[in-house]
Write a protein that holds these residues in place. Sequence first.
Motif, PDB file in Angstrom:
ATOM      1  N   GLY A 128      42.057  39.210  47.115  1.00  0.00           N
ATOM      2  CA  GLY A 128      42.610  38.515  45.954  1.00  0.00           C
ATOM      3  C   GLY A 128      41.840  38.823  44.690  1.00  0.00           C
ATOM      4  O   GLY A 128      42.428  39.028  43.610  1.00  0.00           O
ATOM      5  N   LEU A 129      40.508  38.866  44.785  1.00  0.00           N
ATOM      6  CA  LEU A 129      39.672  39.135  43.609  1.00  0.00           C
ATOM      7  C   LEU A 129      39.949  40.535  43.071  1.00  0.00           C
ATOM      8  O   LEU A 129      40.208  40.719  41.858  1.00  0.00           O
ATOM      9  CB  LEU A 129      38.196  38.977  43.996  1.00  0.00           C
ATOM     10  CG  LEU A 129      37.159  39.064  42.878  1.00  0.00           C
ATOM     11  CD1 LEU A 129      35.920  38.247  43.250  1.00  0.00           C
ATOM     12  CD2 LEU A 129      36.726  40.502  42.588  1.00  0.00           C
ATOM     13  N   VAL A 130      39.902  41.552  43.944  1.00  0.00           N
ATOM     14  CA  VAL A 130      40.060  42.939  43.499  1.00  0.00           C
ATOM     15  C   VAL A 130      41.469  43.201  42.981  1.00  0.00           C
ATOM     16  O   VAL A 130      41.652  43.827  41.913  1.00  0.00           O
ATOM     17  CB  VAL A 130      39.719  43.899  44.652  1.00  0.00           C
ATOM     18  CG1 VAL A 130      40.062  45.348  44.271  1.00  0.00           C
ATOM     19  CG2 VAL A 130      38.247  43.788  45.012  1.00  0.00           C
ATOM     20  N   SER A 131      42.485  42.748  43.700  1.00  0.00           N
ATOM     21  CA  SER A 131      43.859  43.039  43.294  1.00  0.00           C
ATOM     22  C   SER A 131      44.197  42.397  41.954  1.00  0.00           C
ATOM     23  O   SER A 131      44.813  43.039  41.088  1.00  0.00           O
ATOM     24  CB  SER A 131      44.829  42.570  44.377  1.00  0.00           C
ATOM     25  OG  SER A 131      44.710  41.171  44.592  1.00  0.00           O
ATOM     26  N   PHE A 132      43.817  41.121  41.761  1.00  0.00           N
ATOM     27  CA  PHE A 132      44.126  40.470  40.493  1.00  0.00           C
ATOM     28  C   PHE A 132      43.307  41.059  39.348  1.00  0.00           C
ATOM     29  O   PHE A 132      43.780  41.144  38.212  1.00  0.00           O
ATOM     30  CB  PHE A 132      43.870  38.968  40.614  1.00  0.00           C
ATOM     31  CG  PHE A 132      44.601  38.147  39.588  1.00  0.00           C
ATOM     32  CD1 PHE A 132      45.987  38.133  39.552  1.00  0.00           C
ATOM     33  CD2 PHE A 132      43.912  37.394  38.649  1.00  0.00           C
ATOM     34  CE1 PHE A 132      46.669  37.373  38.595  1.00  0.00           C
ATOM     35  CE2 PHE A 132      44.584  36.640  37.692  1.00  0.00           C
ATOM     36  CZ  PHE A 132      45.976  36.627  37.671  1.00  0.00           C
ATOM     37  N   LEU A 133      42.060  41.490  39.651  1.00  0.00           N
ATOM     38  CA  LEU A 133      41.237  42.120  38.624  1.00  0.00           C
ATOM     39  C   LEU A 133      41.833  43.452  38.182  1.00  0.00           C
ATOM     40  O   LEU A 133      41.918  43.745  36.972  1.00  0.00           O
ATOM     41  CB  LEU A 133      39.820  42.329  39.159  1.00  0.00           C
ATOM     42  CG  LEU A 133      38.854  43.090  38.246  1.00  0.00           C
ATOM     43  CD1 LEU A 133      38.665  42.348  36.915  1.00  0.00           C
ATOM     44  CD2 LEU A 133      37.513  43.303  38.930  1.00  0.00           C
ATOM     45  N   LEU A 134      42.262  44.268  39.151  1.00  0.00           N
ATOM     46  CA  LEU A 134      42.867  45.557  38.810  1.00  0.00           C
ATOM     47  C   LEU A 134      44.145  45.374  37.998  1.00  0.00           C
ATOM     48  O   LEU A 134      44.418  46.135  37.057  1.00  0.00           O
ATOM     49  CB  LEU A 134      43.155  46.339  40.086  1.00  0.00           C
ATOM     50  CG  LEU A 134      41.923  46.830  40.868  1.00  0.00           C
ATOM     51  CD1 LEU A 134      42.363  47.534  42.151  1.00  0.00           C
ATOM     52  CD2 LEU A 134      41.067  47.758  40.006  1.00  0.00           C
ATOM     53  N   LEU A 135      44.946  44.375  38.366  1.00  0.00           N
ATOM     54  CA  LEU A 135      46.163  44.112  37.606  1.00  0.00           C
ATOM     55  C   LEU A 135      45.842  43.782  36.148  1.00  0.00           C
ATOM     56  O   LEU A 135      46.490  44.289  35.213  1.00  0.00           O
ATOM     57  CB  LEU A 135      46.940  42.967  38.268  1.00  0.00           C
ATOM     58  CG  LEU A 135      48.185  42.486  37.528  1.00  0.00           C
ATOM     59  CD1 LEU A 135      49.237  43.599  37.432  1.00  0.00           C
ATOM     60  CD2 LEU A 135      48.788  41.264  38.220  1.00  0.00           C
TER      61      LEU A 135
ATOM     62  N   PHE B  57      37.662  36.321  34.000  1.00  0.00           N
ATOM     63  CA  PHE B  57      38.631  35.272  34.324  1.00  0.00           C
ATOM     64  C   PHE B  57      39.572  35.736  35.448  1.00  0.00           C
ATOM     65  O   PHE B  57      39.858  34.999  36.395  1.00  0.00           O
ATOM     66  CB  PHE B  57      39.439  34.917  33.069  1.00  0.00           C
ATOM     67  CG  PHE B  57      40.560  33.953  33.316  1.00  0.00           C
ATOM     68  CD1 PHE B  57      40.319  32.591  33.428  1.00  0.00           C
ATOM     69  CD2 PHE B  57      41.875  34.409  33.436  1.00  0.00           C
ATOM     70  CE1 PHE B  57      41.351  31.710  33.660  1.00  0.00           C
ATOM     71  CE2 PHE B  57      42.905  33.527  33.667  1.00  0.00           C
ATOM     72  CZ  PHE B  57      42.645  32.166  33.787  1.00  0.00           C
ATOM     73  N   ALA B  58      40.047  36.995  35.347  1.00  0.00           N
ATOM     74  CA  ALA B  58      40.963  37.538  36.360  1.00  0.00           C
ATOM     75  C   ALA B  58      40.279  37.614  37.722  1.00  0.00           C
ATOM     76  O   ALA B  58      40.888  37.294  38.758  1.00  0.00           O
ATOM     77  CB  ALA B  58      41.457  38.917  35.924  1.00  0.00           C
ATOM     78  N   ALA B  59      38.998  38.029  37.733  1.00  0.00           N
ATOM     79  CA  ALA B  59      38.285  38.144  39.005  1.00  0.00           C
ATOM     80  C   ALA B  59      38.102  36.775  39.668  1.00  0.00           C
ATOM     81  O   ALA B  59      38.313  36.611  40.877  1.00  0.00           O
ATOM     82  CB  ALA B  59      36.926  38.815  38.779  1.00  0.00           C
ATOM     83  N   ILE B  60      37.725  35.779  38.868  1.00  0.00           N
ATOM     84  CA  ILE B  60      37.497  34.443  39.438  1.00  0.00           C
ATOM     85  C   ILE B  60      38.798  33.830  39.932  1.00  0.00           C
ATOM     86  O   ILE B  60      38.861  33.265  41.024  1.00  0.00           O
ATOM     87  CB  ILE B  60      36.827  33.524  38.388  1.00  0.00           C
ATOM     88  CG1 ILE B  60      35.445  34.053  38.033  1.00  0.00           C
ATOM     89  CG2 ILE B  60      36.746  32.100  38.907  1.00  0.00           C
ATOM     90  CD1 ILE B  60      34.476  34.065  39.185  1.00  0.00           C
ATOM     91  N   VAL B  61      39.852  33.936  39.145  1.00  0.00           N
ATOM     92  CA  VAL B  61      41.141  33.362  39.561  1.00  0.00           C
ATOM     93  C   VAL B  61      41.663  34.081  40.804  1.00  0.00           C
ATOM     94  O   VAL B  61      42.172  33.451  41.742  1.00  0.00           O
ATOM     95  CB  VAL B  61      42.156  33.441  38.407  1.00  0.00           C
ATOM     96  CG1 VAL B  61      43.550  33.037  38.901  1.00  0.00           C
ATOM     97  CG2 VAL B  61      41.731  32.543  37.268  1.00  0.00           C
ATOM     98  N   GLY B  62      41.542  35.411  40.843  1.00  0.00           N
ATOM     99  CA  GLY B  62      41.978  36.163  42.011  1.00  0.00           C
ATOM    100  C   GLY B  62      41.185  35.796  43.262  1.00  0.00           C
ATOM    101  O   GLY B  62      41.748  35.653  44.353  1.00  0.00           O
TER     102      GLY B  62
END
Length: 356
Positions: free
Chosen positions: A38-45, A67-72
């Motif tokens: 979840g962290l990596v995929s949302f961060l890459l997006l 923010f994207a990494a934490i939420v992912g």
Amino acid sequence: MLAIVPFAAAIIVGGFWLSNSEIEPDHYRRIGVWFAGGLVSFLLLNVAMILTWPTGSLSEDIGWALFAAIVGGFGGLMMGIFEARAISRAVEAERQRLRREAIEQRNERLDEFAAVVAHDLRNPLNVASGQLELERMDRDSEHLETAARAMDRMETLIDRTLTLARSGHVISETEAVDLAELVDSCWEAVPTADATLENEVTAVIDADPDRLRHLFENLFRNSVEHGSTGSRTGPDDSVGHGSTGRQSPSEDALERGSANLTIRVGEMSEGFYVADNGSGIPPAKREAVLDDGYTTTDGEGGLGLAIVQRIVEAHGWEIDVTESDGGGTRFEITGATRADSPDEDTYTRSKTPIQP
């Protein structure tokens, strides 16, 4: 930066919660994969979004990526926990199913064993009884009368052996049982002569009603047959009494044991009890009376209390034999689950003696 605080706090709290939860450690690796995924995929997006729509400020881009990494990571952690709990529930449901099947198979084997034993015992007994009756038609003697009583006791032993085997079935399903109504019904089904019942129970518990009925009937019968208040003899005579006439031992015990005898059924914090004011059982013999082969002078092999023990164990309860307030015997059954509200008002009802 303030926006990531709740998500970061949830990840930290979730990590501590996980170690104290009921989730098996075998699932931790899977939860970790969900967290990292979840962290990596949302961060890459979001990195792709930053490259497409740059903010123009490096600090804002870094904040966005953080923010994207934490939420992912938070989303992945929640998905991993949900999946692990779903797997745990499925495994537990399968374990319960296998347990029920094992219980059913064990009960079937017990039924088959008891039926075979009863059949093999009854066949020669019926032959012997038939021959005995033919002989008694031609002549009568004290020896033939004694043999007839012995065969009657053998028939009783067979019936109680069947009950003992079936009482040991592990109970997979229970229902709400009104103790007050059941106790009254059991009292009316047992020959009690001049004994008196004080029914103080009002609880509704989860139990097998048929086997609970056997439990109370056997406890009542034991108290009536062995609870004489007329003559409190030495400790060795408190479990059974010798016959005083030509009656069978159980009939003789019933006649003498019920005089001035009071049996009380009451409630405790985690169960119920059956107590009498009879002659009691010595401390050294209180555990032995619940054993399968404990012999009393009633000629029936002492199976009544062994049946009680099996029924208690089948329910997952515990039984303890102590001295009652009146100096008699008190059987305490604990571990029963109430199906009603424990705050209901209680009351005491005394029944008049019931003749057999």
